[in-house]
Design an enzyme around this catalytic site. Structure first.
Site, PDB file in Angstrom:
ATOM      1  N   ASN A  49       0.834  -1.188   0.000  1.00  0.00           N
ATOM      2  CA  ASN A  49       0.000   0.000   0.000  1.00  0.00           C
ATOM      3  C   ASN A  49       0.879   1.251   0.000  1.00  0.00           C
ATOM      4  O   ASN A  49       1.970   1.270   0.574  1.00  0.00           O
ATOM      5  CB  ASN A  49      -0.997  -0.005   1.171  1.00  0.00           C
ATOM      6  CG  ASN A  49      -0.375  -0.213   2.529  1.00  0.00           C
ATOM      7  OD1 ASN A  49       0.627  -0.919   2.662  1.00  0.00           O
ATOM      8  ND2 ASN A  49      -0.953   0.388   3.556  1.00  0.00           N
ATOM      9  N   GLU A  51       0.244   5.176   0.734  1.00  0.00           N
ATOM     10  CA  GLU A  51      -0.696   6.199   1.185  1.00  0.00           C
ATOM     11  C   GLU A  51      -0.281   7.591   0.702  1.00  0.00           C
ATOM     12  O   GLU A  51       0.812   7.782   0.153  1.00  0.00           O
ATOM     13  CB  GLU A  51      -0.809   6.146   2.719  1.00  0.00           C
ATOM     14  CG  GLU A  51      -1.400   4.830   3.192  1.00  0.00           C
ATOM     15  CD  GLU A  51      -1.607   4.735   4.692  1.00  0.00           C
ATOM     16  OE1 GLU A  51      -2.312   3.808   5.116  1.00  0.00           O
ATOM     17  OE2 GLU A  51      -1.056   5.582   5.438  1.00  0.00           O
ATOM     18  N   CYS A  60      -4.140   0.724  -2.498  1.00  0.00           N
ATOM     19  CA  CYS A  60      -3.988  -0.491  -1.699  1.00  0.00           C
ATOM     20  C   CYS A  60      -2.903  -1.401  -2.296  1.00  0.00           C
ATOM     21  O   CYS A  60      -2.553  -1.294  -3.478  1.00  0.00           O
ATOM     22  CB  CYS A  60      -5.290  -1.275  -1.669  1.00  0.00           C
ATOM     23  SG  CYS A  60      -6.692  -0.416  -0.968  1.00  0.00           S
ATOM     24  N   GLU A  62      -3.127  -4.560  -3.054  1.00  0.00           N
ATOM     25  CA  GLU A  62      -3.629  -5.449  -4.102  1.00  0.00           C
ATOM     26  C   GLU A  62      -3.612  -4.747  -5.456  1.00  0.00           C
ATOM     27  O   GLU A  62      -3.223  -5.324  -6.470  1.00  0.00           O
ATOM     28  CB  GLU A  62      -5.062  -5.907  -3.771  1.00  0.00           C
ATOM     29  CG  GLU A  62      -5.175  -6.711  -2.488  1.00  0.00           C
ATOM     30  CD  GLU A  62      -5.446  -5.842  -1.269  1.00  0.00           C
ATOM     31  OE1 GLU A  62      -4.990  -4.671  -1.230  1.00  0.00           O
ATOM     32  OE2 GLU A  62      -6.124  -6.328  -0.346  1.00  0.00           O
ATOM     33  N   CYS A  91     -10.272  -4.980   0.304  1.00  0.00           N
ATOM     34  CA  CYS A  91     -11.402  -4.053   0.341  1.00  0.00           C
ATOM     35  C   CYS A  91     -12.244  -4.204  -0.920  1.00  0.00           C
ATOM     36  O   CYS A  91     -11.864  -4.893  -1.872  1.00  0.00           O
ATOM     37  CB  CYS A  91     -10.896  -2.619   0.492  1.00  0.00           C
ATOM     38  SG  CYS A  91     -10.306  -1.874  -1.052  1.00  0.00           S
ATOM     39  N   CYS A  94     -10.603  -3.188  -4.302  1.00  0.00           N
ATOM     40  CA  CYS A  94      -9.621  -4.170  -4.764  1.00  0.00           C
ATOM     41  C   CYS A  94     -10.289  -5.444  -5.261  1.00  0.00           C
ATOM     42  O   CYS A  94      -9.829  -6.045  -6.242  1.00  0.00           O
ATOM     43  CB  CYS A  94      -8.622  -4.481  -3.656  1.00  0.00           C
ATOM     44  SG  CYS A  94      -7.476  -3.116  -3.370  1.00  0.00           S
TER      45      CYS A  94
HETATM   46 ZN   LIG Z   1      -8.102  -2.252  -1.387  1.00  0.00          ZN
END
Ligand SMILES: [Zn+2]
Length: 136
Positions: A49, A51, A60, A62, A91, A94
């Site tokens: 990830n 940010e 993210c 993924e 999530c 993703c």
């Molecule tokens: Zn995600």
């Protein structure tokens, strides 16, 4: 649950996702995530990830892995292993992005101790999904 991952692939994917998780740029949430995609040709693509000060601009692990794989020319995947401190599932965004390339892929959630929290087909994580086939 019946797994579709060979013990060797499982070990390789967990190692890859665990290693890339250490590179996560998670300065806001401190929630580090590593993802390792298994392409159908056996290659592995990893992502963490990343940010951002503008929170929605973050990505993210993924999707980071998907971007890395597609950038390298891979578009067919059989599995993804996601490593977090508590072994959570991808999530919703993703799941949708994974579904674009591999609706039948195997998804595994692993914690940083290597304990598997869940594993199942993406179809079970994203029922009644929207895909390119719906774009008539
Ligand atoms: Zn995600």
């Amino acid at each position: 649950v019946t797994t579709v991952l060979s013990p060797d692939d499982r070990t390789r994917l967990i190692a890859s996702a665990t290693a890339v998780r250490e590179r996560a740029y998670a300065v806001y949430s401190s929630y580090q995530v590593g993802a390792a995609l298994l392409a159908t040709d056996g290659r592995i693509y990893a992502g963490c990830n990343v940010e951002n000060a503008n929170y929605p601009a973050g990505i993210c692990a993924e999707r980071s892995a998907i971007a890395s794989a597609v950038s390298a020319g891979a578009r067919a995947f059989s599995a993804v292993v996601v490593v977090t401190v508590n072994g959570v599932a991808p999530c919703g965004i993703c799941r949708q992005v994974l579904n674009e390339f591999a609706p039948d892929m195997w998804v595994v959630g692993v914690d940083t101790s290597g304990h598997i929290h869940f594993e199942r087909n993406l179809r079970e994580l994203l029922p009644l999904s929207f895909s390119r086939a719906d774009l008539a």
